[in-house]
Design a protein around this motif. Structure first.
Motif, PDB file in Angstrom:
ATOM      1  N   SER A 213       4.472 -10.347   6.086  1.00  8.71           N
ATOM      2  CA  SER A 213       3.138 -10.307   5.511  1.00  8.71           C
ATOM      3  C   SER A 213       2.728  -9.305   4.719  1.00  8.71           C
ATOM      4  O   SER A 213       1.985  -9.433   3.770  1.00  8.71           O
ATOM      5  N   ARG A 214       3.479  -7.925   4.693  1.00 12.09           N
ATOM      6  CA  ARG A 214       3.032  -6.897   3.791  1.00 12.09           C
ATOM      7  C   ARG A 214       3.467  -7.009   2.281  1.00 12.09           C
ATOM      8  O   ARG A 214       2.842  -6.959   1.558  1.00 12.09           O
ATOM      9  N   HIS A 215       4.922  -7.746   2.259  1.00  8.14           N
ATOM     10  CA  HIS A 215       5.131  -8.046   1.075  1.00  8.14           C
ATOM     11  C   HIS A 215       4.362  -8.933   0.262  1.00  8.14           C
ATOM     12  O   HIS A 215       4.007  -9.072  -0.848  1.00  8.14           O
ATOM     13  N   LEU A 216       3.942 -10.120   1.108  1.00  5.62           N
ATOM     14  CA  LEU A 216       3.099 -11.161   0.571  1.00  5.62           C
ATOM     15  C   LEU A 216       1.656 -10.435   0.305  1.00  5.62           C
ATOM     16  O   LEU A 216       0.986 -10.811  -0.835  1.00  5.62           O
ATOM     17  N   SER A 217       1.189  -9.673   1.075  1.00  6.64           N
ATOM     18  CA  SER A 217      -0.233  -8.988   0.549  1.00  6.64           C
ATOM     19  C   SER A 217      -0.044  -8.093  -0.623  1.00  6.64           C
ATOM     20  O   SER A 217      -0.981  -8.332  -1.379  1.00  6.64           O
ATOM     21  N   ARG A 218       1.206  -7.634  -0.769  1.00  9.27           N
ATOM     22  CA  ARG A 218       1.223  -6.751  -2.209  1.00  9.27           C
ATOM     23  C   ARG A 218       1.324  -7.679  -3.216  1.00  9.27           C
ATOM     24  O   ARG A 218       0.696  -7.401  -4.187  1.00  9.27           O
ATOM     25  N   SER A 219       1.782  -8.963  -3.169  1.00 10.06           N
ATOM     26  CA  SER A 219       1.847  -9.821  -4.111  1.00 10.06           C
ATOM     27  C   SER A 219       0.677 -10.495  -4.425  1.00 10.06           C
ATOM     28  O   SER A 219       0.387 -10.653  -5.850  1.00 10.06           O
ATOM     29  N   ILE A 220      -0.103 -10.649  -3.300  1.00  3.64           N
ATOM     30  CA  ILE A 220      -1.343 -11.190  -3.639  1.00  3.64           C
ATOM     31  C   ILE A 220      -2.337 -10.212  -4.207  1.00  3.64           C
ATOM     32  O   ILE A 220      -3.187 -10.318  -5.241  1.00  3.64           O
ATOM     33  N   ALA A 221      -2.070  -8.684  -3.827  1.00  5.98           N
ATOM     34  CA  ALA A 221      -2.838  -7.805  -4.625  1.00  5.98           C
ATOM     35  C   ALA A 221      -2.644  -7.535  -5.943  1.00  5.98           C
ATOM     36  O   ALA A 221      -3.356  -7.388  -6.790  1.00  5.98           O
ATOM     37  N   MET A 222      -1.198  -7.555  -6.272  1.00  8.37           N
ATOM     38  CA  MET A 222      -0.790  -7.668  -7.637  1.00  8.37           C
ATOM     39  C   MET A 222      -1.486  -8.562  -8.653  1.00  8.37           C
ATOM     40  O   MET A 222      -1.901  -8.259  -9.562  1.00  8.37           O
ATOM     41  N   GLN A 223      -1.304  -9.897  -7.963  1.00  7.01           N
ATOM     42  CA  GLN A 223      -1.925 -11.165  -8.802  1.00  7.01           C
ATOM     43  C   GLN A 223      -3.305 -10.761  -8.945  1.00  7.01           C
ATOM     44  O   GLN A 223      -3.906 -11.193  -9.907  1.00  7.01           O
TER      45      GLN A 223
ATOM     46  N   ILE B  99      -0.428  -0.028  -7.840  1.00  7.66           N
ATOM     47  CA  ILE B  99      -0.245  -0.515  -6.494  1.00  7.66           C
ATOM     48  C   ILE B  99       0.826   0.823  -5.803  1.00  7.66           C
ATOM     49  O   ILE B  99       0.673   1.455  -4.881  1.00  7.66           O
ATOM     50  N   GLY B 100       1.817   0.802  -6.620  1.00  2.22           N
ATOM     51  CA  GLY B 100       3.074   1.776  -6.210  1.00  2.22           C
ATOM     52  C   GLY B 100       2.550   3.245  -6.215  1.00  2.22           C
ATOM     53  O   GLY B 100       3.063   3.827  -5.102  1.00  2.22           O
ATOM     54  N   ILE B 101       1.695   3.647  -7.252  1.00  2.00           N
ATOM     55  CA  ILE B 101       1.242   4.760  -7.140  1.00  2.00           C
ATOM     56  C   ILE B 101       0.359   5.183  -6.206  1.00  2.00           C
ATOM     57  O   ILE B 101       0.261   6.053  -5.630  1.00  2.00           O
ATOM     58  N   TYR B 102      -0.687   4.163  -6.008  1.00  5.39           N
ATOM     59  CA  TYR B 102      -1.674   4.150  -4.861  1.00  5.39           C
ATOM     60  C   TYR B 102      -1.013   4.478  -3.547  1.00  5.39           C
ATOM     61  O   TYR B 102      -1.404   5.376  -2.657  1.00  5.39           O
ATOM     62  N   GLU B 103       0.251   3.579  -3.142  1.00  5.29           N
ATOM     63  CA  GLU B 103       0.910   3.810  -1.871  1.00  5.29           C
ATOM     64  C   GLU B 103       1.601   5.148  -1.805  1.00  5.29           C
ATOM     65  O   GLU B 103       1.540   5.898  -0.686  1.00  5.29           O
ATOM     66  N   LEU B 104       2.087   5.551  -2.876  1.00  4.93           N
ATOM     67  CA  LEU B 104       2.774   6.746  -2.944  1.00  4.93           C
ATOM     68  C   LEU B 104       2.058   8.182  -2.547  1.00  4.93           C
ATOM     69  O   LEU B 104       2.284   9.074  -2.006  1.00  4.93           O
TER      70      LEU B 104
ATOM     71  N   VAL C 248       3.945   3.122   5.605  1.00  7.12           N
ATOM     72  CA  VAL C 248       4.784   2.886   4.519  1.00  7.12           C
ATOM     73  C   VAL C 248       5.230   4.110   3.960  1.00  7.12           C
ATOM     74  O   VAL C 248       4.690   4.718   3.106  1.00  7.12           O
ATOM     75  N   PRO C 249       6.584   4.507   4.232  1.00  7.02           N
ATOM     76  CA  PRO C 249       7.164   5.700   3.578  1.00  7.02           C
ATOM     77  C   PRO C 249       7.231   5.446   2.462  1.00  7.02           C
ATOM     78  O   PRO C 249       7.425   4.440   1.574  1.00  7.02           O
ATOM     79  N   PRO C 250       7.341   6.771   1.518  1.00  9.53           N
ATOM     80  CA  PRO C 250       7.575   6.585   0.190  1.00  9.53           C
ATOM     81  C   PRO C 250       8.570   5.701  -0.567  1.00  9.53           C
ATOM     82  O   PRO C 250       8.493   4.967  -1.425  1.00  9.53           O
ATOM     83  N   LYS C 251       9.678   5.856   0.073  1.00 10.72           N
ATOM     84  CA  LYS C 251      10.848   4.947  -0.404  1.00 10.72           C
ATOM     85  C   LYS C 251      10.530   3.507  -0.329  1.00 10.72           C
ATOM     86  O   LYS C 251      10.817   2.822  -1.196  1.00 10.72           O
TER      87      LYS C 251
ATOM     88  N   GLU D 253       9.314  14.815  -2.994  1.00 15.08           N
ATOM     89  CA  GLU D 253      10.246  13.717  -2.108  1.00 15.08           C
ATOM     90  C   GLU D 253       9.869  13.842  -0.674  1.00 15.08           C
ATOM     91  O   GLU D 253      10.659  14.044   0.191  1.00 15.08           O
ATOM     92  N   PRO D 254       8.487  13.561  -0.504  1.00 13.77           N
ATOM     93  CA  PRO D 254       8.364  13.551   1.042  1.00 13.77           C
ATOM     94  C   PRO D 254       9.022  12.605   1.752  1.00 13.77           C
ATOM     95  O   PRO D 254       9.297  11.420   1.216  1.00 13.77           O
ATOM     96  N   GLY D 255       9.419  12.978   2.780  1.00 12.30           N
ATOM     97  CA  GLY D 255      10.182  12.034   3.877  1.00 12.30           C
ATOM     98  C   GLY D 255      11.708  11.904   3.575  1.00 12.30           C
ATOM     99  O   GLY D 255      12.297  11.209   4.097  1.00 12.30           O
TER     100      GLY D 255
END
Length: 172
Positions: free
Chosen positions: A3-13, A89-94, A102-105, A140-142
């Motif tokens: 569901s998180r992966h799908l959520s990211r896809s929907i957010a990106m779209q 999205i990636g920068i926001y999450e980082l 959601v760890p940075p990696k 490099e947190p975490g």
């Protein structure tokens, strides 16, 4: 698909469509709802989608500035819309995401997967390069944290070593 992966896809779209049509913030809620209906029917919890999109929009100027600094050979408007929004999205999450969830990696790997699935041939490498630069810049947190899976493996190794030593003692 998780569901998180799908959520990211929907957010990106959703961010893609918003960006494509001129970034009219007043239309974003309608875009999100349409994207959820079209791509995420059956998705029970949509809060992560909203968290990502609202976070990107709240920090958009700073995120865009970071992209420009980390990819100076690529002016922001020359970065493809897909790559630009995957990076957002990636920068926001980082930088602003909940690292305990959601760890940075994981954020970086998820962004790379989005780029591979939706972007061009070199999108994954481009996203990896930019996000990897940011990750190193923030210290490099975490990096040295072990996951629960690693802890279990170490525990299992210790147990095996103890059993082996006991078995050896009994046979002597």
């Amino acid at each position: 698909m998780a569901s998180r992966h799908l959520s990211r896809s929907i957010a990106m779209q959703s961010l893609y469509e918003w960006d494509f049509w001129g970034r009219d913030d007043s239309k974003m809620e309608g875009i999100i709802e349409t994207s959820i209906k079209e791509f995420g029917s059956g998705l029970e919890d949509t809060s992560f989608i909203h968290e990502l999109i609202n976070g990107v929009m709240e920090h958009l100027d700073k995120i865009n500035e970071i992209i420009e600094k980390c990819a100076p050979e690529w002016p922001l408007e020359q970065v493809t819309i897909i790559d630009r929004n995957v990076l957002r999205i990636g920068i926001y999450e980082l930088l602003w995401g909940k690292r305990d969830e959601v760890p940075p990696k994981v954020a970086i790997n998820e962004a790379i997967e989005l780029a591979k699935n939706f972007g061009g041939e070199s999108s994954g490498r481009f996203i990896n390069g930019v996000l990897g630069t940011i990750y190193r810049e923030i210290g490099e947190p975490g990096k040295d944290e072990t996951s629960k899976k690693d802890e279990v493996k170490e525990e299992e190794k210790s147990e095996k070593a103890i059993k082996k030593a006991l078995f050896k003692k009994q046979t002597v």
